[in-house]
Enzyme design. Structure first.
Site, PDB file in Angstrom:
ATOM      1  N   CYS A  56       0.927  -1.201   0.013  1.00 54.75           N
ATOM      2  CA  CYS A  56       0.127  -0.089   0.098  1.00 54.75           C
ATOM      3  C   CYS A  56       1.077   1.185  -0.190  1.00 54.75           C
ATOM      4  CB  CYS A  56      -0.795   0.108   1.269  1.00 54.75           C
ATOM      5  SG  CYS A  56      -1.826   1.506   1.447  1.00 54.75           S
ATOM      6  N   ASP A  63      -0.387  -5.587   0.238  1.00 50.09           N
ATOM      7  CA  ASP A  63      -1.706  -6.029  -0.490  1.00 50.09           C
ATOM      8  C   ASP A  63      -1.362  -7.351  -1.342  1.00 50.09           C
ATOM      9  OD1 ASP A  63      -3.183  -3.841   0.504  1.00 50.09           O
ATOM     10  OD2 ASP A  63      -2.081  -2.647  -0.980  1.00 50.09           O
ATOM     11  N   LEU A  78       5.352 -14.245 -24.073  1.00 57.15           N
ATOM     12  CA  LEU A  78       6.075 -13.558 -23.032  1.00 57.15           C
ATOM     13  C   LEU A  78       6.648 -14.870 -22.114  1.00 57.15           C
ATOM     14  CD1 LEU A  78       6.191 -11.318 -20.977  1.00 57.15           C
ATOM     15  CD2 LEU A  78       4.193 -11.880 -20.114  1.00 57.15           C
ATOM     16  N   SER A  80       8.078 -16.641 -19.213  1.00 56.61           N
ATOM     17  CA  SER A  80       7.486 -16.957 -18.078  1.00 56.61           C
ATOM     18  C   SER A  80       8.550 -16.602 -16.716  1.00 56.61           C
ATOM     19  CB  SER A  80       6.937 -18.417 -17.850  1.00 56.61           C
ATOM     20  OG  SER A  80       7.818 -19.329 -17.872  1.00 56.61           O
TER      21      SER A  80
END
EC number: 1.7.1.13
Length: 158
Positions: A56, A63, A78, A80
């Protein structure tokens, strides 16, 4: 026809196959891409990160989110391991849920230029309120099967 052997990890620019330090921030993290051997075919690739963590920006408290990233690749996939390192770089990064989710989606789009991408960020409650954040690049290519992200809405004991 036999395939060309892969390059050795030491000569490859990819992080895959090498010991790599955790990036200190999302800005320092590198997203790698590899050629899509099925680039003439529309299909969906999905990454799920059920234990994503960020901080946060106000309180510094952690969070937690369950991220689901779906994309229809173009010329690139993409890689990994680089995604794992990129997502881990948020562990000490302060940003609101909405910013984290959308920034991740935009960064992936910039790296691999997919035909389509969507990200769902299913954030666990803070202050008693779960926040779910959704972003996508536009309409999915016609005729592509897009499965539900299948993450139930957060529910307490009721």
């Amino acid at each position: 026809m036999p395939r060309k052997p892969p390059s050795s990890p030491k000569s490859s620019p990819l992080q895959l196959g090498r010991a790599v330090a955790w990036p200190d921030s999302p800005e320092q993290a590198k997203l790698d891409r590899v050629p899509n051997p099925q680039k003439g075919t529309n299909y969906v690739a999905r990454f799920t990160a059920p234990e994503f963590t960020a901080l946060c920006p106000v309180t510094g408290q952690p969070d937690f989110a369950h991220l689901v990233i779906d994309y229809v690749p173009g010329s690139w996939l993409l890689e990994s391991k680089s995604l794992k390192l990129y997502l881990a770089s948020f562990r000490n990064h302060g940003a609101f849920h909405e910013d984290c989710t959308v920034a991740i989606g935009k960064r992936i789009v910039a790296a691999i230029k997919p035909k389509w991408l969507r990200i769902g960020g299913y954030w666990f409650p803070r202050g008693g309120i779960p926040i779910d954040v959704f972003w996508q690049t536009g309409a999915a290519p016609r005729g592509v099967w897009i499965p539900d992200q299948d993450v139930p809405s957060y529910r307490g004991r009721g």
